[in-house]
Design a protein around this motif. Structure first.
Motif, PDB file in Angstrom:
ATOM      1  N   UNK A   1       1.744   0.162  -1.387  1.00 31.51           N
ATOM      2  CA  UNK A   1       0.477   0.885  -1.221  1.00 31.51           C
ATOM      3  C   UNK A   1       0.014   0.940   0.242  1.00 31.51           C
ATOM      4  N   UNK A   2       0.507   0.017   1.053  1.00 33.46           N
ATOM      5  CA  UNK A   2       0.161   0.072   2.471  1.00 33.46           C
ATOM      6  C   UNK A   2       0.927   1.141   3.227  1.00 33.46           C
ATOM      7  N   UNK A   3       2.070   1.510   2.697  1.00 35.88           N
ATOM      8  CA  UNK A   3       2.948   2.355   3.512  1.00 35.88           C
ATOM      9  C   UNK A   3       3.249   3.712   2.877  1.00 35.88           C
ATOM     10  N   UNK A   4       2.530   4.078   1.812  1.00 31.69           N
ATOM     11  CA  UNK A   4       2.758   5.403   1.229  1.00 31.69           C
ATOM     12  C   UNK A   4       2.581   6.483   2.283  1.00 31.69           C
ATOM     13  N   UNK A   5       1.495   6.360   3.044  1.00 28.28           N
ATOM     14  CA  UNK A   5       1.207   7.386   4.048  1.00 28.28           C
ATOM     15  C   UNK A   5       2.311   7.410   5.096  1.00 28.28           C
TER      16      UNK A   5
END
Lengths: 120, 624
Positions: A92-96
């Motif tokens: 969830x921290x690195x989806x973007x």
């Protein structure tokens, strides 16, 4: 019988050395993906600081214990936090981080297609 | 003392000239038949005073004037003269003075070299450039004055970081800056041209030269930095996806895109908005890079000046510039070229658009990879690292269609094209795939993506190679650059796939041997130089063919400041580099020895030189 023994030894030696070589490759691959926490922007593999050298030994040890690559990353992550991994996993921290460039690519393609190219 | 005074007051005078130039420009602008001679002479004077200021800083370094804080922090009496001089720009204050020097140099050259363009356009370009220049004068004088006094005067300086004491790194910053800061002139002139609504084909061919100049220097500057990193940082790589490397790569990507895009504008007078946006982006990325490096936000080998106040100043200045350009873009720019906006899908225009599309994608990968960790840290205080695996995963797959397009695109005609010689296009593709497969099969490296990647690079290689001998094909500069790029990708791939490495710990007199290589650690010598003491290790290394090489890597202990560095010993041949580096193992008499054989290393450098040579040829062609 003698021949068989010799043959066996050769095979064992051969597999051992190739296992060793493989382990070395694996060690290199893993340490390249670990950040040396006390250096300025170097990987553990590249660095010769005490910290990096002790980490290399830990990696060797874990490999000998039979841990897989991912398990070793997990181990370091739990110990030092995500900061140590150069290859940030998809969470969830690195989806973007992972998806935004792809999204930009798709949007760019759509813009070019829609606004410039004649459909015939 | 006296040099610091001269240097400081030259800066003040330069700032005053900058302000007065606004007034002259305003007067000249309303009455603009010819360019006021005062403007030209004042621009020259400004350049002159910045040069004086820069020279006085150099002199302060040469005579080791430690009453100057910058000299005290970055120099030492025992340093060789060459590094005293290069120390001038090996620090924050000096490198910003170099920024200013390039800014003023480029606007002066722009004014005297630009002919056949409206006077109003020249004046406006000067005004926009002066906004940047005055900003940097203020920045320099207010937060990073290179001529600060210290009292009492120290007798000795703190010295220059030893990894910066190197010939390649001495010229890397000036060359890089000519490209990096040179893009400012593109920024200024694009804003001027937009305000005056004179963006046209003739403007495009005029600005193309300036884009080429920046592009050539930026390419060479990045190359020099990369070569330096290869032999000086001592671990045998040449690109680490280090944030500061990325920061120089981003303007390069934007500039390369712009270079391709300006071709369309030059021929067909379309895509004007896109050219404007790209020009603004390029310089903004340069400024962003400066901000990121100077503010100390980035964790990198380059951070030599961390000061939040400086970061804040650049950030504010950057926002002003971006705001200004957006304002101009939206108020003045009217898109009047909708009439010819549709391209046939199979044409040169489309292929350049596809190039732009991919380049922007690569740019976004590098940009997001570099800044995302910073944002995440600020927002959620979670620290993550984004390293080589991220960039490789997102960039390498996209290289394949990119390379294929690079091979075919230049062959297409404007407006509408048909594929000619289909047979030879396809047969080249088949040859490339077969060749790639054979190469990889023998080396037991048969991974699907490698085969495809090497095939597509080989395809570009053969196609461009053939075009050198083709009579119908004229665009020699483009062909050189594309050929260079195929060579670059091939060398990097082979370099990665076939590199071999031995890491071992040895004592003096010991021997390491495996099936292919024998390393004999023969002896250790000592050497004393003016600025460092060195331990020289002598190795003799032979391979299975019986060839023997002698290597003497060094461990250096620099005296000012006291830092130990490893100096690699490299034997370069056409086909491969042999690279050896040693390190002391703490508290033991072992040396950690790292020996690497890196095929095609030289070709990586040569192909980048070839790429920039393509740019030089294009630049010279324009002149005639």
């Amino acid at each position: 019988m003698k021949f068989l023994k010799f043959f066996l030894i050769v095979i064992i030696l051969f597999t051992l050395s190739s296992v060793n070589a493989e382990e070395n490759d694996k060690r290199n691959k893993i340490t390249k993906n670990l950040r040396c926490l006390i250096c300025q922007g170097q990987s553990v593999y590249d660095s010769d600081s005490e910290f990096a050298n002790s980490l290399k030994i830990v990696v060797d040890k874990k490999l000998q214990e039979g841990l897989s690559e991912d398990q070793i990353y997990e181990y370091f992550k739990s110990k030092y936090g995500e900061w140590i991994l150069y290859d940030p996993g998809l969470n969830k921290n690195t989806y973007i981080l992972w998806l935004l460039p792809i999204l930009i690519f798709l949007i760019g393609g759509a813009i070019i297609y829609k606004s410039f190219i004649v459909k015939k | 003392m006296i040099y610091s005074l001269i240097g400081y007051y030259s800066l003040v005078i330069g700032l005053i000239i900058g302000l007065s130039l606004f007034y002259f420009s305003y007067k000249n602008f309303n009455n603009s038949d010819i360019l006021d001679i005062k403007i030209l002479s004042f621009t020259f004077l400004q350049l002159f005073f910045v040069v004086i200021s820069f020279l006085s800083l150099i002199f302060s370094f040469v005579i080791s004037d430690f009453s100057n804080e910058t000299v005290f922090n970055n120099s030492h009496t025992t340093k060789p003269l060459f590094y005293k001089i290069s120390g001038t720009w090996g620090n924050h204050e000096g490198s910003l003075l170099l920024w200013l020097l390039v800014l003023t140099l480029f606007i002066f050259l722009f004014l005297i070299r630009t002919k056949n363009q409206p006077v109003k356009y020249k004046i406006l370009t000067l005004v926009f450039q002066q906004i940047i220049i005055v900003g940097f004068f203020l920045f320099l004088i207010k937060t990073s004055n290179p001529f600060n006094y210290i009292f009492p005067i120290p007798t000795e300086g703190l010295g220059l970081n030893p990894i910066l004491q190197d010939p390649a790194l001495a010229i890397h910053p000036p060359v890089l800056y000519l490209g990096y800061v040179g893009s400012s002139i593109i920024f200024s002139s694009v804003l001027a041209a937009t305000s005056l609504k004179i963006i046209s084909t003739s403007w495009a061919s005029h600005i193309k030269n300036w884009i080429l100049i920046s592009w050539i220097f930026l390419t060479m500057g990045i190359l020099l930095g990369s070569i330096w990193a290869y032999y000086e940082l001592g671990w045998g790589g040449f690109w680490f996806w280090d944030p500061v490397e990325n920061v120089s790569l981003m303007p390069w990507l934007a500039l390369t895109t712009l270079l391709h895009c300006i071709l369309v504008l030059e021929k067909k007078s379309i895509l004007t908005s896109w050219v404007i946006i790209l020009s603004i982006t390029t310089f903004t990325l340069s400024m962003c890079g400066t901000f990121l490096v100077r503010s100390g936000i980035l964790n990198s080998v380059h951070t030599f000046a961390n000061d939040p106040e400086r970061g804040l100043f650049i950030l504010v200045f950057l926002f002003i510039l971006i705001f200004l350009s957006i304002l101009i873009f939206f108020f003045f720019h009217k898109d009047n070229d909708t009439k010819s906006y549709s391209f046939f899908w199979f044409s040169k225009e489309t292929s350049i658009l596809i190039n732009n599309w991919f380049m922007m994608y690569f740019l976004s990968v590098v940009l997001i990879g570099t800044v995302y960790p910073i944002f995440l840290d600020v927002i959620s205080s979670q620290k993550i690292s984004v390293g080589p695996p991220f960039y490789h995963k997102l960039i390498i797959p996209f290289l394949i269609p990119f390379l294929l397009m690079m091979a075919i695109g230049p062959k297409l005609k404007w407006i509408k094209s048909q594929l000619e010689d289909k047979i030879y296009l396809i047969s080249f593709l088949i040859i490339s795939i077969l060749l790639a497969f054979l190469v990889l099969k023998n080396f037991n490296q048969n991974i699907l993506i490698n085969t495809i990647l090497i095939s597509s690079a080989l395809y570009l290689f053969f196609m461009t190679l053939r075009d050198f001998f083709s009579k119908t094909y004229k665009n020699i500069s483009q062909n050189i650059a594309h050929f260079g790029f195929s060579l670059l990708i091939l060398s990097i791939l082979f370099n990665n796939l076939f590199a071999s490495e031995i890491i071992t710990n040895l004592k003096v007199g010991e021997t390491f041997e495996n099936s292919k290589t024998k390393i004999v650690f023969e002896s250790v010598d000592q050497k004393k130089e003016k600025n460092y003491n060195a331990i020289i290790a002598n190795f003799s290394i032979s391979n299975s063919n019986g060839e023997e090489d002698r290597f003497s890597p060094e461990l250096r202990i620099y005296n000012q400041p006291v830092i130990a560095t490893s100096e690699a010993d490299i034997k370069t041949t056409l086909m491969s580099d042999k690279f050896i580096v040693i390190n002391l193992v703490q508290n033991q008499d072992f040396f950690n020895v790292r020996y690497q054989v890196k095929p095609f290393m030289l070709w990586i450098w040569l192909s980048v030189i070839l790429i920039s040579f393509g740019g030089i040829v294009s630049f010279l062609q324009k002149k005639s």
